[in-house]
Write an enzyme that holds these catalytic residues in place. Sequence first.
Site, short mmCIF file in Angstrom:
data_model
loop_
_atom_site.label_atom_id
_atom_site.label_comp_id
_atom_site.label_asym_id
_atom_site.label_seq_id
_atom_site.Cartn_x
_atom_site.Cartn_y
_atom_site.Cartn_z
N ASP A 1 -24.95 -10.35 -12.95
CA ASP A 1 -26.21 -9.66 -13.23
C ASP A 1 -26.94 -9.42 -11.91
OD1 ASP A 1 -28.62 -8.75 -14.25
OD2 ASP A 1 -29.35 -10.76 -14.75
N ASN B 1 -30.14 -7.73 -11.82
CA ASN B 1 -31.58 -7.48 -11.96
C ASN B 1 -32.33 -8.53 -12.78
OD1 ASN B 1 -30.66 -6.89 -14.48
ND2 ASN B 1 -31.30 -4.75 -14.52
N ASP C 1 -31.98 -9.59 -15.88
CA ASP C 1 -32.20 -9.46 -17.33
C ASP C 1 -31.20 -10.28 -18.15
OD1 ASP C 1 -29.87 -8.00 -17.09
OD2 ASP C 1 -30.66 -6.16 -17.99
N ASP D 1 -11.68 1.53 -19.81
CA ASP D 1 -11.31 1.26 -21.20
C ASP D 1 -11.54 2.53 -22.01
OD1 ASP D 1 -10.63 -0.35 -23.48
OD2 ASP D 1 -11.50 -2.06 -22.43
N ASP E 1 -7.71 1.13 -26.18
CA ASP E 1 -8.03 0.13 -27.19
C ASP E 1 -7.31 0.46 -28.51
OD1 ASP E 1 -9.86 -2.15 -27.91
OD2 ASP E 1 -10.63 -0.68 -29.34
N GLU F 1 -3.20 -0.93 -25.96
CA GLU F 1 -3.30 -2.17 -26.75
C GLU F 1 -2.67 -1.89 -28.11
OE1 GLU F 1 -6.72 -5.33 -28.23
OE2 GLU F 1 -7.14 -3.18 -28.32
N HIS G 1 -10.52 -10.73 -22.77
CA HIS G 1 -11.86 -10.86 -23.37
C HIS G 1 -11.82 -11.20 -24.86
CE1 HIS G 1 -10.51 -6.85 -24.32
NE2 HIS G 1 -11.48 -6.72 -25.19
#
Length: 562
Positions: free
Chosen positions: A21, A23, A25, A98, A200, A259, A332
């Site tokens: 990250d 910034n 958030d 992706d 995907d 995939e 993931h």
Amino acid sequence: MNRAFWKEAVVYQIYPRSFQDSNGDGIGDLRGIISRLDYLQKLGVDVVWLSPVYKSPNDDNGYDISDYQDIMDEFGTLADWEELLAGMHERGIKLMMDLVINHSSDEHAWFVESRSSKDNPYRDYYIWRPGGPNGELPNNWSSIFSGPAWEYDEKTDEYYLHLFSRKQPDLNWENPKLREELYKMMAFWLDKGVDGLRMDVINMISKVEGLPSVTHEGLAPGDLAGGGEYYMNGPRVHEFLQEMNREVLSKYDVMTVGETPGASVEDAILYTDEDRKELQMVFQFEHMDVDAGPTGKWEVTPWNLTKLRDILHKWQVGLAERGWNSLYLNNHDQPRMVSRFGNDGKYRVLSAKMLATLLHTLKGTPYIYQGEEIGMTNVKFPALEDYKDIEILNMYREKVTEGGADHDVILNAIHVKGRDNARTPMQWNAGENAGFTTGTPWLKVNPNYTDINTEQALADPDSVFYYYQQLIALRKKHLIMVYGDYELLLPENEYVYAYSRTLKNEKWLVLLNFSDVPQEVELPEELAAVNGVIVGNYGGEQPAEERGTLRPYEAVVYSLKS
């Protein structure tokens, strides 16, 4: 030997939300990735696969796309993305994006139009069906994320198909106009300089005509069933991929991997045989089911090396002459490999290196998932509220809240198999939030970040990171790692995976101990003539008389005398 960059490359997958990250958030972003490009260059990877960064309402963390040609606000802007691409190219790293084209978000402009009326020009971009006379679903398929695969839409009194979340309606690939729009979108990114596409669930784009219900013994009226046989590797999938290749891919120097859940070796050959002009590689999932029970992944079942090796061997042999393997043990959507296939306690470092040796010395293209290169582990959040993944939350609701299953049993399954294991923020240092963010992370950091982080790894010459760096450098130096023939050895050994790689007059022997106790290894005489050690996770040479014993989780690669 048909040489190609995509065969010789090592790919690193970034899950942007959890990488870095910039910034405060609490959400990883493109500028965060830009700030870590030197780290990736130091590791030595050739390609970065970026999980989706397109506009999305984030029902499924970016795999529900509302605008294919813009960037998610949380991640940055198109200008940030262009700077990221330029920064990668300056460092000799290619970018693989992706591509999610089995479904879109229900907030995509096409679907907003599609659901507005039955005669809208976009109606046929998606798969709509009327219900039965008594309000029955169009068929009995279940969604991969639990519940029925159909959602009722009041406005037009019909149901739309969603194999995943109800906010991810399936696109209708039977419609040539839709396909044309998707190909234009692909060209938009490739013209910007994208070097590769990871597609995907690409083997789900063709559904069997008529979308028949699943029928088998014991299925009562109203019961839901998988339905995969009607939408995985469907009747027109190869026709569609060949058309995609003809219309788009063949016009660019592009790396492709599809995939393909539920794909067999025979299917993979059809997808990846270079003469067929479809894809270069596929991700298959057979080895990812090695610890799944009869009811699926949430029924945690012990795995053993024999079972895992049999699957890997089958794919090595099956794609030896035609096609190409993708080599991975986590991503993931999967738990961390050192927790699943190694030992994330006493032998974490050694077993992480052993598994890395496996991935980089089998035949195929290795994929590293962020954090794997420092031996990141699964997380055991004590409370369900700490988990964010839609698959976990839907499954818990279905099994515990509605189905009465035992909370502790299901929470244990989440600890072992949940996708959030891979999605905890990247562990950069021992400071607050592991150096991932100055704010509150979108998903809690794994508490072990004070011991496992890149700062610590980079300061330790014996770390998992430097072992990965060594393996990647060896791959660039020795073509045998890429193109050498694979042959299985010691097939009866329950704890040691042994194989050779051979290229012309060069031969390597790979020995991997998958257990926490020493293992005796008896090799044929012709494999005992050792020239030297190429790489090993214990470091240095073993005395010749000790070579027959592998230490706990030992990995060693020998060069043999020809």
